[in-house]
Design a protein around this motif. Structure first.
Motif, short mmCIF file in Angstrom:
data_model
loop_
_atom_site.label_atom_id
_atom_site.label_comp_id
_atom_site.label_asym_id
_atom_site.label_seq_id
_atom_site.Cartn_x
_atom_site.Cartn_y
_atom_site.Cartn_z
N GLN A 1 98.31 8.63 36.58
CA GLN A 1 97.62 9.84 36.13
C GLN A 1 97.21 9.72 34.66
O GLN A 1 96.21 10.29 34.24
CB GLN A 1 98.51 11.06 36.34
N ASN B 1 87.09 25.69 43.21
CA ASN B 1 87.41 25.15 41.87
C ASN B 1 87.48 23.63 41.86
O ASN B 1 88.01 23.05 40.91
CB ASN B 1 88.74 25.73 41.39
N ALA C 1 85.83 20.63 40.98
CA ALA C 1 84.68 20.29 40.13
C ALA C 1 83.84 19.14 40.67
O ALA C 1 82.59 19.22 40.65
CB ALA C 1 85.14 20.00 38.71
N THR D 1 79.74 19.44 41.37
CA THR D 1 78.66 18.67 40.74
C THR D 1 77.90 17.84 41.78
O THR D 1 76.68 17.67 41.67
CB THR D 1 79.22 17.78 39.60
N ALA E 1 80.87 23.36 37.52
CA ALA E 1 81.60 22.09 37.46
C ALA E 1 82.03 21.79 36.03
O ALA E 1 83.17 21.39 35.77
CB ALA E 1 80.75 20.96 38.02
N LEU F 1 84.82 24.06 34.91
CA LEU F 1 86.11 23.71 35.52
C LEU F 1 86.70 22.43 34.93
O LEU F 1 87.92 22.30 34.82
CB LEU F 1 85.92 23.52 37.03
N GLN F 2 85.85 21.48 34.56
CA GLN F 2 86.34 20.18 34.08
C GLN F 2 85.47 19.72 32.91
O GLN F 2 84.64 18.81 33.04
CB GLN F 2 86.31 19.16 35.22
N ASP G 1 85.91 17.95 30.33
CA ASP G 1 86.14 16.66 29.68
C ASP G 1 85.60 15.48 30.47
O ASP G 1 85.92 14.33 30.19
CB ASP G 1 87.64 16.46 29.42
N MET G 2 84.74 15.74 31.46
CA MET G 2 84.21 14.68 32.31
C MET G 2 82.72 14.50 32.04
O MET G 2 81.91 15.40 32.30
CB MET G 2 84.45 15.01 33.78
N LEU H 1 79.77 15.17 34.63
CA LEU H 1 79.44 16.55 34.97
C LEU H 1 78.43 17.13 33.97
O LEU H 1 77.52 17.87 34.34
CB LEU H 1 80.71 17.41 34.99
#
Length: 216
Positions: free
Chosen positions: A29, A151, A153, A157, A179, A182-183, A185-186, A189
């Motif tokens: 993780q 939820n 993400a 997307t 998207a 919700l996230q 840091d990606m 997206l």
């Protein structure tokens, strides 16, 4: 905090397979997949009849791009538990990465036979169907994934990008925005949101999204 607790267990019982496995999952993780493979591999050696150990080892191998090994671990998990839905899904991802897309479709469909409300499997099946050019089917599975898990993400997307590809930018935009919410840091997206905003001729906002994608 979790790592500290697992290490405390291992300080008292260094060959505890459950603690080794869970500490390995934690390293996966965190993105340290080499360490994850070492730890989960030790758990597998100590207790080779636990399907989850093999399935999670597969994911660490897949993250490092060792797809044949990942597929082998998934098959080991399924040898112990043929109806292991997550292992079927993981095997589908490995097969997709190996270019065996029709086989991947079979595994995702089998996972959905066992659990029709498995949002991750719907999303993954949508991705491989899109790659195969089966766009109507792909859209259906992306919609189902979002319906089951609003939820989620990546499904949001993917649905947004699929709608955008079909010229439905107005419908795509809210999914891409959600998207990112919700996230955040990606990077991918933000890129997809930029595409949707650009299609809507919101160029200043699109530029900001692309810049954020590049920053990430």
């Amino acid at each position: 905090e979790a790592a500290t607790l697992y290490q405390r267990v291992l300080a008292q019982e260094k060959e505890n397979p459950v603690a080794l496995h869970l500490l390995g999952v934690l390293h996966h993780q965190r993105g340290d997949n080499a360490r994850a493979i070492e730890l989960i591999g030790r758990a597998v050696a100590l207790r080779p009849n636990v399907p989850a150990f093999h399935a999670n080892l597969a994911e660490a191998y897949r993250a490092l791009g060792q797809l044949e090994r990942a597929a082998g671990c998934c098959r080991a998990a399924l040898g112990l538990w043929p109806d292991y839905r997550e292992a079927l899904c993981n095997l589908g991802l490995a097969l997709q990465g190996l270019g065996k897309k029709d086989e991947a479709v079979e595994r995702f469909r089998r996972a959905l036979e066992l659990r029709p409300n498995f949002a991750t499997a719907h999303n993954n099946l949508g991705i491989v169907l899109r790659d195969l050019g089966r766009l109507d089917e792909a859209l259906e599975h992306f919609r189902k994934a979002v319906e089951l898990e609003p939820n989620f993400a990546p499904a949001r997307t993917n649905l947004g990008q699929m709608l955008l590809d079909r010229g439905q930018a107005e419908e795509a935009l809210p999914h891409c925005q959600e998207a990112v919410r919700l996230q955040p840091d990606m990077a991918a997206l933000h890129h997809n949101l930029g595409n949707a905003l650009r299609a809507m001729e919101q160029f200043v906002e699109a530029r900001a999204s692309y810049l954020e994608a590049l920053r990430l």
